[in-house]
Design a protein around this motif. Structure first.
Motif, PDB file in Angstrom:
ATOM      1  N   ALA A 186       0.836  -1.205   0.000  1.00 14.30           N
ATOM      2  CA  ALA A 186       0.000   0.000   0.000  1.00 14.30           C
ATOM      3  C   ALA A 186       0.870   1.254   0.000  1.00 14.30           C
ATOM      4  O   ALA A 186       0.564   2.232  -0.692  1.00 14.30           O
TER       5      ALA A 186
ATOM      6  N   ILE B 129     -11.264  -3.195   1.084  1.00 17.98           N
ATOM      7  CA  ILE B 129     -10.131  -2.418   0.590  1.00 17.98           C
ATOM      8  C   ILE B 129      -9.248  -2.017   1.773  1.00 17.98           C
ATOM      9  O   ILE B 129      -9.761  -1.695   2.845  1.00 17.98           O
TER      10      ILE B 129
ATOM     11  N   GLY C  30      -5.676   0.366   2.891  1.00 18.52           N
ATOM     12  CA  GLY C  30      -4.587   1.283   2.576  1.00 18.52           C
ATOM     13  C   GLY C  30      -3.483   1.069   3.597  1.00 18.52           C
ATOM     14  O   GLY C  30      -3.521   0.107   4.370  1.00 18.52           O
TER      15      GLY C  30
ATOM     16  N   GLU D 151      -8.814   0.751   6.504  1.00 16.19           N
ATOM     17  CA  GLU D 151      -9.561  -0.263   5.765  1.00 16.19           C
ATOM     18  C   GLU D 151     -10.943   0.309   5.492  1.00 16.19           C
ATOM     19  O   GLU D 151     -11.441   1.116   6.277  1.00 16.19           O
TER      20      GLU D 151
ATOM     21  N   GLU E  76      -4.477   2.315  -2.272  1.00 12.05           N
ATOM     22  CA  GLU E  76      -5.459   1.342  -1.784  1.00 12.05           C
ATOM     23  C   GLU E  76      -5.369   0.049  -2.599  1.00 12.05           C
ATOM     24  O   GLU E  76      -5.171   0.086  -3.816  1.00 12.05           O
TER      25      GLU E  76
END
Lengths: 326, 166
Positions: A16, A176, A178, A182, A208
């Protein structure tokens, strides 16, 4: 292919962090990305290989199912619970690509795959999606594969996939992550309409990464994926319908429908379920459902045929699910 | 870790742009695997990675450290051809032969996939074990094109091998 730096992500956070750079792209199965890099449609300076992260598991999540972002399309379609509880998903995946591609392609990569618009994949042509501001070659051009719903003056590309159409019918959620956050996005809201920023296919932000897709508890019913294409295998959908339909006392109790090949995203119109649920199936009702679906449809010449094709495909699916004769 | 190709370890390339296909042909000297379209559409480059068939043109060699790759050279040799290679000869499953290594790698993996119960678009009952019908073979082999049109004999060769194993 343009030169790039290759980095192997050891941890999700690492991936990420690297992916936060605008010139970095994440590599999973690579079946679409590597092809686009050969065509110089994608020219990342850095490729972060996330393929060895532990994101391939398919596991029960409550009564539902969590499919890891790196689970191959093959693994998902062959999973016992997908086959028994979410057959529309298995059918949609198996209707796409080839076995070689499905063996490599992943859940997350499939969601992020890019349009097959001929102008997008040819760097000698104008394309607002590939190079914002250069115009759209498909409008007034070769547009057989193109969208009839939700288009903009800047882009008439379609989202090409099958899997996401079934996920939209099943109301799945994209998970998803990062670097330090989340979030969850319903798959119905994951892909975007082109508007005036067609370069953005979906709502993922820089940095992401998709970690999984979660399916809600199974709802049973009749599940159908009907894909219309120009040859019987290995072709993109001209139009597809994913349907999860249930009936009681000859009335619809569930009619979750999503459409592929018609728009920049898997198309889901909640008004169709509102119309159908509680009503008795009939050709007249199916016609009304198609009227709703196609109320704002617009053809661009070569793809005009998709409007009547979508009506007929929807009618065929509803007839098959209910036993009504067209 | 090196990449292992047909039981022989090889060092990975320095340039990350090298596809697995180009690595096999130009670096490892294994020219049995063919480059057709180079875009994942024709299947001529099909190889087995850890037993699973993929398009080697759409995979970067550097991503394959630690992987075991099997190419057509690893399936059999002129003096000791595999069962599938013999069946392709017996049934004349080719004309020019360019797609043949990919066809044979694909067909070899495909029979394992059916044995493992993987469904296909041609499978009527998703929850039953798939049967090896002509329709199933054609659907499962749709990622391998043959411009000479030897399809009928390719299907016959595959059915022959599957029958012997049944």
């Amino acid at each position: 292919m343009r030169p790039f730096d290759y980095q192997r992500a050891e941890r999700l956070e690492h991936a990420a962090q690297l992916a936060a750079d605008d010139d970095t792209m994440a590599l999973a199965g690579g079946t679409n990305l590597i092809d686009l890099m050969k065509l110089q449609v994608e020219t990342p300076q850095t490729l972060v290989d996330i393929g060895r992260l532990s994101l391939g598991e398919i596991a029960d999540e409550g009564d539902g199912l969590r499919i890891g972002a790196l689970a191959s399309n093959t693994a998902t379609a062959a999973h016992a619970r997908v086959r028994s509880d979410y057959p529309v998903l298995a059918r949609a995946i198996l209707a796409g690509a080839t076995q070689q591609l499905r063996n490599k392609a992943t859940t997350g990569g499939n969601l992020c795959q890019r349009t097959r618009c001929y102008y997008f994949t040819n760097i000698d042509q104008p394309c607002n999606k590939r190079e914002p501001g250069t115009g759209c070659g498909a409008i007034d051009g070769i547009a057989k594969l193109h969208a009839v719903l939700g288009t903009s003056p800047h882009c008439i590309a379609t989202y090409p996939g099958d899997m996401a159409v079934a996920l939209a019918a099943l109301d799945a959620t994209v998970e998803i992550a990062g670097d330090s956050h989340e979030r969850s996005v319903p798959v119905r809201e994951f892909h975007r309409l082109p508007g005036d920023t067609p370069e953005r296919d979906n709502v993922l932000e820089a940095g992401e990464i998709i970690t999984s897709v979660t399916l809600p508890a199974p709802v049973g019913g009749t599940q159908i994926y009907r894909k219309v294409r120009e040859r019987s295998s290995y072709a993109f959908a001209l139009c597809s319908v994913a349907a999860v339909i249930d009936m009681a006392d000859n009335r619809f109790t569930r009619a979750d429908l999503a459409f592929g090949g018609l728009a920049h995203k898997p198309w889901h119109d909640p008004r169709i379920a509102d119309l159908l649920v509680g009503s008795e199936p009939s050709p007249a009702l199916f016609d009304k459902a198609a009227d709703l679906l196609l109320e704002d449809a617009r053809g661009y010449g070569e793809n005009d045929f998709k409007i009547p094709l979508a009506r007929r495909t929807l009618t065929a699916v509803l007839c098959e699910a209910t036993g009504v004769e067209a | 870790m090196p990449i292992t190709i047909n039981d022989t370890p090889h060092d990975l390339p320095d340039d990350p742009r090298v596809s697995l296909l180009d690595f096999l042909r130009s670096h490892a000297g294994l020219t049995g695997t063919k480059k057709g379209c180079d875009h994942g559409q024709c299947g001529a480059c099909t190889v087995l990675v850890n037993g699973v068939r993929i398009n080697s043109c759409l995979s970067l060699a550097v991503t394959h450290d630690g992987d075991e790759v099997t190419t057509i050279e690893g399936l059999g040799s002129p003096v000791s051809p595999s069962e599938m290679q013999q069946a392709f000869l017996r049934h004349d499953g080719f004309q020019c032969g360019y797609c043949t290594p990919g066809q044979i790698c694909s067909a070899t993996a495909m029979l394992k996939e059916i044995a493992a119960g993987w469904p296909s678009d041609a499978t009527d009952d998703l929850e039953a074990s798939p049967k090896l019908t002509g329709e199933e073979i054609r659907e499962r082999m749709s990622g391998n094109l043959c411009r000479c049109g030897a399809y009928a004999n390719i299907v016959a060769a595959i059915r022959d091998v599957a029958g012997e194993n049944a």
